[in-house]
Write an enzyme that holds these catalytic residues in place. Structure first.
Site, PDB file in Angstrom:
ATOM      1  N   HIS A 193       0.845  -1.204   0.000  1.00 11.28           N
ATOM      2  CA  HIS A 193       0.000   0.000   0.000  1.00 11.28           C
ATOM      3  C   HIS A 193       0.880   1.255   0.000  1.00 11.28           C
ATOM      4  CE1 HIS A 193      -3.250   2.666   0.831  1.00 11.28           C
ATOM      5  NE2 HIS A 193      -4.073   1.753   1.321  1.00 11.28           N
ATOM      6  N   GLU A 288      -0.356   1.095  -5.707  1.00  9.41           N
ATOM      7  CA  GLU A 288      -0.244  -0.066  -4.835  1.00  9.41           C
ATOM      8  C   GLU A 288      -0.255  -1.381  -5.621  1.00  9.41           C
ATOM      9  OE1 GLU A 288      -3.542   0.322  -2.092  1.00  9.41           O
ATOM     10  OE2 GLU A 288      -3.604   2.473  -2.478  1.00  9.41           O
TER      11      GLU A 288
END
Length: 314
Positions: A193, A288
């Site tokens: 992330h 991500e």
């Protein structure tokens, strides 16, 4: 894996006579994080809580990752910013029997990982000693004392995770190996992330998604709240983040077929208590890499591996 409350700080690595200076690796005074710095000045800092990369700086000291000023770094909640690790579920999955009761994004980002060790260009196979580089390894298992209690309660599989963070002069690589030590297969999703720091989101665009599922233009410009999951085609296609049409970051992926692009924009940023400053959405963009379109079924004794390399360009 045994945590020691008074784990000593790592000594500075010394150079082998006749070889160029090598990286230094040190612990924070409270043993909450590990910092590696190349002799040329580049650095990376990893919080043991979540094995979250919270800083990546170039030789001039310029930060490449965005970290919220209100991020919790004390282990009270997942870190807002840097590179949190999503495992074994992306978001929530109320209809998936193995992960339906897990918190959002799983437990890897809310567990305390163990620092396993370091490697430098001096000891890395296939690397020239004059190419400054350092790799930090972190571990989390179903038997680890730092494991989030919700993991054992809601995902009772035996597993072992190894997460590696590799810093070079122009790139940062993060890779994960998830091994199934159980007698039964388990399903998982994995995502890195990554919060990239940008100067002005209104000047940012992305290339490399032109042939991705659900995208029909060659360049995506961020002009509102964005939360999209792309599957680039071909799967190995790099994604490039540009500012004012000049390339800044190139993201290469290994066995991570999807790319999530996220920016909360005005209203969502205002509603998140740990997002600060509230106009911080202007200086960040999440790109991500992950395996999140479906489920990765990992057989007993097998492993899932995935990685990203973020390269500074331009």
């Amino acid at each position: 894996m045994v945590e020691r409350a008074n784990k000593p700080k790592l000594p500075t690595l010394t150079s082998t006579p006749g070889l160029p200076p090598q990286a230094t690796v040190t612990f924070a005074d409270d043993n909450s994080s590990v910092t590696a710095e190349l002799p040329t000045g580049e650095s990376v800092k990893v919080l043991l809580y979540g094995a979250t990369v919270i800083s990546w700086k170039d030789a001039a000291g310029d930060e490449k990752l965005w970290l919220s000023e209100a991020a919790k770094l004390d282990g009270s909640k997942a870190v807002r910013g840097g590179i949190p690790i999503v495992f074994p579920v992306f978001g929530t999955a109320p209809d998936h029997p193995q992960t339906k009761d897990l918190p959002q994004h799983g437990f890897a980002r809310t567990s305390r990982w163990e620092f396993l060790g370091k490697s430098t260009s001096e000891s890395m196979a296939g690397r020239a000693a004059d190419e400054p580089m350092v790799k930090l390894d972190f571990g989390l298992s179903s038997a680890a004392p730092g494991l989030d209690p919700k993991a054992a309660q809601h995902w009772p599989f035996k597993f072992n995770l190894i997460y590696s963070v590799t810093l070079s002069r122009e790139s940062l690589t993060t890779s994960i190996v998830a091994t199934n030590d159980d007698s039964a297969p388990f399903d998982c999703q994995v995502l890195l992330h990554t919060y990239l720091r940008v100067k002005d989101i209104t000047t940012v665009s992305i290339t490399g998604l032109q042939n991705a599922t659900y995208i029909d233009k060659a360049k995506t410009t961020i002009t509102a709240e964005t939360d999209r999951v792309y599957t680039p085609s071909p799967p190995e296609a790099d994604v490039t983040v540009l500012e004012k049409d000049a390339p800044r970051f190139r993201v290469a992926r290994d066995n991570l077929a999807q790319v999530v692009v996220w920016n909360p924009w005005v209203d969502k940023a205002a509603g998140m208590a740990d997002f600060a400053p509230k106009d911080g959405y202007r200086q960040m963009l999440c790109v991500e890499p992950g395996a999140v379109a479906g489920w990765q079924s990992v057989e007993a004794g097998d492993a899932f591996e995935g990685a990203q390399t973020i390269t500074l360009v331009g």
